[in-house]
Design an enzyme around this catalytic site. Structure first.
Site, PDB file in Angstrom:
ATOM      1  CB  CYS A  12     -13.245 -35.060 -17.350  1.00 38.55           C
ATOM      2  SG  CYS A  12     -11.890 -34.157 -18.008  1.00 38.55           S
ATOM      3  CB  ILE A  13      -8.936 -33.324 -13.793  1.00 38.49           C
ATOM      4  CG1 ILE A  13      -8.628 -34.784 -12.978  1.00 38.49           C
ATOM      5  CG2 ILE A  13      -8.200 -31.989 -13.114  1.00 38.49           C
ATOM      6  CD1 ILE A  13      -7.028 -34.990 -12.889  1.00 38.49           C
TER       7      ILE A  13
END
Length: 143
Positions: A12-13
């Protein structure tokens, strides 16, 4: 500084940016996958505390975005049951330090809890609560 158990969706960024902020503040992280951790109902409820059910959910989860799951219409028991069946529905990150737990990454709340910035330093105000891919019309790869 604090030792933080950090439950994330690997890749997840925003979780990557959140962890970088915590490490820069001197915190030690124990990273865990929110998707593969063997959750119990009691454990999840401990993270959510007094938050309304609608704030328990990952708004970028495909079933929430499609309208199949409507957090505002769910009761606590059915919400927890859905999350146990599909952990992608859980809002992230979930963080624990000592006995205190937190859901989401409100930077001011995290700073008040364990500290993010030295006093008087500029504070990064990038939105780390909402998936940037959702706002750009993209979606994350499926787990």
């Amino acid at each position: 500084m604090a030792r933080v158990i950090f439950y994330e969706k690997p890749g997840c960024i925003n979780n990557t940016k959140q962890k970088a902020l915590l490490r820069a503040a001197g915190h030690e992280l124990a990273e865990r996958s929110i998707l593969t951790h063997p959750w119990t109902a009691e454990e999840l409820v401990a993270f959510f505390g007094a938050l309304p059910v609608r704030e328990w959910f990952n708004r970028a989860a495909p079933r929430v975005k499609s309208g199949q799951v409507v957090p505002e219409q769910m009761e606590p028991d059915s919400a927890i049951a859905a999350m146990l069946e599909e952990p992608l529905l859980i809002r992230r990150p979930l963080m624990q330090s000592g006995q205190r737990r937190m859901v989401g990454f409100d930077q001011d709340a995290v700073h008040a809890w364990i500290g993010l910035w030295p006093e008087g330093s500029p504070r990064d105000r990038e939105d780390l609560q909402h998936c940037p891919r959702t706002t750009e019309g993209e979606s994350c790869p499926e787990p």
